[in-house]
Design a protein around this motif. Structure first.
Motif, mmCIF file in Angstrom:
data_model
loop_
_atom_site.group_PDB
_atom_site.id
_atom_site.type_symbol
_atom_site.label_atom_id
_atom_site.label_comp_id
_atom_site.label_asym_id
_atom_site.label_seq_id
_atom_site.Cartn_x
_atom_site.Cartn_y
_atom_site.Cartn_z
ATOM 1 N N LYS A 45 0.824 -1.210 0.000
ATOM 2 C CA LYS A 45 0.000 0.000 0.000
ATOM 3 C C LYS A 45 0.855 1.255 0.000
ATOM 4 C CE LYS A 45 -3.451 2.375 2.879
ATOM 5 N NZ LYS A 45 -4.232 2.293 4.142
ATOM 6 N N TYR A 46 2.031 1.180 0.643
ATOM 7 C CA TYR A 46 2.897 2.356 0.762
ATOM 8 C C TYR A 46 4.048 2.340 -0.244
ATOM 9 C CZ TYR A 46 0.378 3.056 5.120
ATOM 10 O OH TYR A 46 -0.615 3.257 6.048
ATOM 11 N N SER A 47 3.904 1.557 -1.314
ATOM 12 C CA SER A 47 4.956 1.506 -2.336
ATOM 13 C C SER A 47 5.161 2.880 -2.972
ATOM 14 C CB SER A 47 4.591 0.504 -3.432
ATOM 15 O OG SER A 47 4.527 -0.806 -2.912
ATOM 16 N N TYR A 48 6.391 3.121 -3.371
ATOM 17 C CA TYR A 48 6.732 4.375 -4.046
ATOM 18 C C TYR A 48 6.002 4.483 -5.374
ATOM 19 C CZ TYR A 48 9.347 6.981 -7.540
ATOM 20 O OH TYR A 48 9.690 7.781 -8.593
ATOM 21 N N LYS A 49 5.491 5.665 -5.652
ATOM 22 C CA LYS A 49 4.840 5.941 -6.937
ATOM 23 C C LYS A 49 5.454 7.206 -7.542
ATOM 24 C CE LYS A 49 0.566 3.976 -5.089
ATOM 25 N NZ LYS A 49 1.193 3.684 -3.777
ATOM 26 N N THR A 50 5.780 7.139 -8.806
ATOM 27 C CA THR A 50 6.383 8.284 -9.490
ATOM 28 C C THR A 50 5.415 9.466 -9.504
ATOM 29 O OG1 THR A 50 7.576 6.761 -10.927
ATOM 30 C CG2 THR A 50 7.491 9.066 -11.613
ATOM 31 N N SER A 51 5.919 10.641 -9.170
ATOM 32 C CA SER A 51 5.079 11.835 -9.150
ATOM 33 C C SER A 51 5.219 12.608 -10.459
ATOM 34 C CB SER A 51 5.475 12.738 -7.982
ATOM 35 O OG SER A 51 6.776 13.275 -8.194
ATOM 36 N N GLU A 52 4.255 13.472 -10.713
ATOM 37 C CA GLU A 52 4.294 14.303 -11.916
ATOM 38 C C GLU A 52 5.491 15.251 -11.880
ATOM 39 O OE1 GLU A 52 2.619 14.230 -14.730
ATOM 40 O OE2 GLU A 52 1.614 12.426 -13.977
ATOM 41 N N ALA B 288 8.638 6.378 1.563
ATOM 42 C CA ALA B 288 7.885 5.133 1.371
ATOM 43 C C ALA B 288 8.472 4.012 2.223
ATOM 44 C CB ALA B 288 7.891 4.735 -0.103
ATOM 45 N N LEU B 289 9.803 3.942 2.292
ATOM 46 C CA LEU B 289 10.461 2.904 3.089
ATOM 47 C C LEU B 289 10.089 3.018 4.564
ATOM 48 C CD1 LEU B 289 12.515 0.599 3.483
ATOM 49 C CD2 LEU B 289 14.310 2.345 3.631
ATOM 50 N N GLN B 290 10.085 4.233 5.113
ATOM 51 C CA GLN B 290 9.762 4.411 6.525
ATOM 52 C C GLN B 290 8.324 3.990 6.824
ATOM 53 O OE1 GLN B 290 12.039 4.974 8.869
ATOM 54 N NE2 GLN B 290 13.442 4.898 7.101
ATOM 55 N N LEU B 291 7.408 4.270 5.926
ATOM 56 C CA LEU B 291 6.017 3.844 6.113
ATOM 57 C C LEU B 291 5.914 2.319 6.087
ATOM 58 C CD1 LEU B 291 4.214 6.472 3.841
ATOM 59 C CD2 LEU B 291 4.056 6.323 6.338
ATOM 60 N N VAL C 166 4.821 -0.512 9.159
ATOM 61 C CA VAL C 166 3.868 -1.633 9.112
ATOM 62 C C VAL C 166 4.476 -2.867 9.774
ATOM 63 C CG1 VAL C 166 2.657 -3.240 7.577
ATOM 64 C CG2 VAL C 166 2.697 -0.788 7.040
ATOM 65 N N ILE C 167 5.734 -3.140 9.461
ATOM 66 C CA ILE C 167 6.412 -4.307 10.050
ATOM 67 C C ILE C 167 6.540 -4.137 11.557
ATOM 68 C CG2 ILE C 167 8.573 -5.613 10.114
ATOM 69 C CD1 ILE C 167 8.951 -4.806 7.148
ATOM 70 N N CYS D 212 11.844 -4.889 2.057
ATOM 71 C CA CYS D 212 11.539 -3.451 1.927
ATOM 72 C C CYS D 212 12.766 -2.656 1.502
ATOM 73 C CB CYS D 212 10.984 -2.914 3.246
ATOM 74 S SG CYS D 212 9.298 -3.443 3.606
ATOM 75 N N TYR D 213 13.907 -2.949 2.136
ATOM 76 C CA TYR D 213 15.140 -2.264 1.730
ATOM 77 C C TYR D 213 15.502 -2.615 0.290
ATOM 78 C CZ TYR D 213 16.499 -0.171 6.177
ATOM 79 O OH TYR D 213 16.558 0.635 7.293
ATOM 80 N N GLY D 214 15.333 -3.887 -0.071
ATOM 81 C CA GLY D 214 15.609 -4.304 -1.434
ATOM 82 C C GLY D 214 14.742 -3.578 -2.432
ATOM 83 N N TYR D 215 13.442 -3.470 -2.134
ATOM 84 C CA TYR D 215 12.510 -2.805 -3.040
ATOM 85 C C TYR D 215 12.864 -1.321 -3.172
ATOM 86 C CZ TYR D 215 8.188 -1.380 -5.286
ATOM 87 O OH TYR D 215 7.284 -0.865 -6.172
#
Length: 506
Positions: free
Chosen positions: A148-155, A180-183, A187-188, A207-210
Motif C-alpha cells: 500500500k505504501y509503495s513508491y509511486k512516481t510523481s508528476e 515510502a520505506l519508513q512507512l 507496518v512491520i 523493503c530495503y531491497g525494493y
C-alpha cells in the motif's frame, strides 16, 4: 482456564501464520480468488492470473523463473486454483485484468507474495486492494499493507526528468523512496509480535531491497541511453547513494527475499557501468567478467548461487554474456538454481535440437519443424501492439529483400495474439510481418503456448536462428532501422546477413 485460553490462542495464531519451516511433503495449495471490484465493467470479461515460482526473485527475473502460470476467466462465485509446490513456501504474483489494466500498485511485477504450501486461502481482489483470509493469511495480508505504501512516481519527478533537471530529480526521487520505506517499516514494526523474528527480518530485507532496486532500476534504464544523465548520476552515486547505510542480513534471509538480491544485481550493473564509462544498451564482456568475479569473491553458499542465477537470467538476452553461461552453470551448486538454469537457459544453447512445434498459418495449413528441413530459419515472436516488434519488422525489410531469391533462407513469424481475428488483421496490414515470410499462430494460447514457455520468452520481439532442426543462434544481431550517413544498412543488419550466410555455408 487461563492456561487453556493461552494454548487456544497460540494454536489459532499458528493456524493463521501457518509458516512453520519443515521438510515434509506438501499437499496442493487451494486458493479461491473472488473479485469484489464495484467498478467492474459487466460488458468485459475479467481475467485472473496467478504466477508462481519456488525461487524468490522479483521483476522480470520472477517471470523467467516461473513454475506455473494459472489463468482463469473470473466467475461470480469465485475461482479456485490448485497449486503444486515441492517446498514449504512458494512465491506468487497476482494479476487481475478487469475493467482495464490494473492501476493499483498491488499488481505490479515486483510485488511478490510469500505463500505457505498446502494452505487453504481466499483472496479478494479489486483494482485498488488485495486481501487474504484463511489459513496462513497473516504474512500475505501484511505484505499487502506494505505494498500500500509503495513508491509511486510523481508528476513533478517526471517533469524534472523530461526537463533534464537530473540532480533535482535524483534528490526528489531519493526523498520519496525514503519516505515510502519508513512507512513500510512502520507496518512491520506494528506487526512484529505476530510476525515473529524471522519474518520481521525477511520483510525488512525485502523493503530495503525494493527501495534501492526501484531507484537503481530507474537509473539504469536512463544510463543506457543518455550521456548527460550518465555523468550527472556518476557524481551523485559516489557522493550520496554509495555512502547509504543498510542493515546486514544473513544469507538464508536474502535467499528468501524476492527483492533484496534483485537490488544487489542492479547495483553490480550500475557500478560497472559507471566504472567503465559504459552507457550503451549492452554490457561489454569486460563488465560481465568483472561482475561475476565480484559475486564469486564477495559471496558464498546459497546466496552466491542465487546471485549467479539472477545475473544469468538478467543477461540472457545479452550476446556478450553467452560465453559465460557454462561457467555460471558449473559454479552454481544449489540443485534448485542449477535446475532452473538448465531448464530456462540451457535450452537456448547453440546446436541443441530445437523444440518441435505444430502451428497453423493464415489458411489453416499446419507447419512443424520438419516443414523447414535443410533450411536456415529466422524465427521471430511478436504480438499486436508491440512497438519494438514493428520497429524490428521495418529494420528486417532490406534483409528479407537481400535473401528473397535464396531458397535456403526462410523467415517465419509466430504471433502470440489471443484473438485470431486480430492476428489476421495485423498480418494483412504488414506492420509486424512481411509478405515474403510465413506467418504462424499459437492458436489463441498466447504466452501460455508450450513453445513460448519452453524457451522462457518474456521479451518481444525475440528472434532465433535455426539450422538443421537445431538452435544456431539464440541471440542473433538485431538490426536497427537507423543507419549512419551514407549507409544503407545498420551495422547489426550487416552482422545478421554475415551470420546467415555463414549458417548456409557450414
Amino acid at each position: 482456564m487461563e492456561k487453556s485460553m493461552i494454548i487456544i490462542c497460540l494454536l489459532f495464531l499458528s493456524y493463521q501464520l501457518g509458516f512453520s519451516r519443515s521438510n515434509k511433503k506438501y499437499n496442493e495449495t487451494i486458493i479461491n480468488v473472488k473479485i469484489i471490484d464495484k467498478n467492474l465493467d459487466k460488458t468485459k470479461v475479467p481475467v485472473i492470473i496467478l504466477q508462481t515460482s519456488e525461487c524468490a526473485f522479483g521483476g522480470v527475473e520472477f517471470i523467467k523463473s516461473m513454475n506455473s502460470n494459472y489463468e482463469q476467466v473470473a466467475v461470480k462465485e469465485g475461482n479456485v486454483f490448485s497449486i503444486s509446490s515441492s517446498s514449504d513456501v512458494f512465491y506468487m504474483r497476482i494479476y487481475y485484468a478487469g475493467q482495464k489494466v490494473p492501476g493499483g500498485s498491488y499488481y505490479w511485477i515486483d510485488n511478490i507474495y510469500i505463500i505457505k504450501s498446502g494452505s487453504d486461502l481466499s483472496i479478494y481482489l479489486d483494482n485498488a486492494n488485495v486481501r487474504f483470509s484463511g489459513e496462513a493469511s497473516v504474512i500475505p495480508n501484511i505484505q499487502s499493507q506494505i505494498i500500500k505504501y509503495s513508491y509511486k512516481t510523481s508528476e513533478s519527478q517526471r517533469k524534472l526528468l523530461n526537463d533534464k533537471e537530473y540532480l533535482p530529480y535524483f534528490q526528489e526521487l531519493d526523498k520519496s523512496l525514503d519516505s515510502a520505506l519508513q512507512l513500510q517499516l512502520g507496518v512491520i514494526e506494528s506487526n512484529k509480535t505476530i510476525l515473529g523474528d524471522y519474518y520481521v527480518k525477511l520483510l525488512t530485507a525485502n523493503c530495503y531491497g525494493y527501495r534501492y532496486y526501484s531507484q537503481l532500476r530507474a537509473y539504469n534504464f536512463e544510463l543506457m541511453q543518455n550521456e548527460l544523465y550518465f555523468k550527472t548520476f556518476k557524481k551523485y552515486y559516489n557522493e550520496k547513494i554509495k555512502v547509504r547505510i543498510i542493515p546486514e542480513f544473513t544469507n538464508d534471509l536474502l535467499d528468501a527475499s524476492p527483492m533484496f538480491t534483485n537490488f544487489l544485481i542492479e547495483e553490480f550493473l550500475i557500478v560497472d557501468r559507471i566504472g567503465h564509462e559504459e552507457y550503451g544498451p549492452m554490457l561489454p564482456d569486460s563488465c560481465i567478467r568483472n561482475i561475476l568475479k565480484k559475486i564469486n569473491t564477495n559471496h558464498s553458499g546459497i546466496l552466491r548461487d542465487k546471485l549467479l542465477t539472477l545475473f544469468a537470467l538478467h543477461t540472457n538476452r545479452n550476446e556478450n554474456a553467452l560465453p559465460f553461461f557454462d561457467e555460471i552453470l558449473f559454479n552454481v551448486k544449489n540443485k534448485k538454481y542449477n535446475n532452473l538454469l538448465i531448464n530456462k537457459i540451457d535450452v537456448k544453447r547453440n546446436n541443441i535440437p530445437f523444440k518441435d512445434f505444430n502451428l497453423e498459418n493464415e489458411t489453416g495449413e499446419i507447419y512443424t519443424l520438419s516443414s523447414f528441413n535443410k533450411k536456415v530459419i529466422v524465427l521471430d515472436f511478436w504480438f499486436t501492439g508491440c512497438e519494438n516488434c514493428a520497429v524490428l519488422n521495418e529494420a528486417m525489410k532490406p534483409i528479407v529483400k537481400y535473401f528473397s531469391s535464396n531458397p535456403q533462407i526462410q523467415f517465419v513469424s509466430v504471433s502470440i495474439d489471443k484473438s485470431k481475428k486480430q492476428w489476421l488483421k495485423s498480418v494483412h496490414l504488414g506492420n509486424y510481418t512481411h509478405s515474403e515470410g510465413i506467418n504462424l499462430y499459437t492458436n489463441g494460447e498466447g504466452s501460455n503456448h508450450d513453445l513460448i514457455n519452453y524457451y522462457n520468452i518474456t521479451n518481444y520481439p525475440t528472434v532465433f536462428v535455426i539450422k538443421d532442426g537445431a538452435m544456431y543462434s539464440s541471440l542473433p544481431p538485431r538490426p536497427s532501422p537507423n543507419t549512419k550517413p551514407g549507409q544503407e544498412l545498420s551495422e547489426n543488419a550487416l552482422r545478421l546477413i554475415e551470420l546467415l550466410e555463414k549458417a548456409m555455408k557450414f
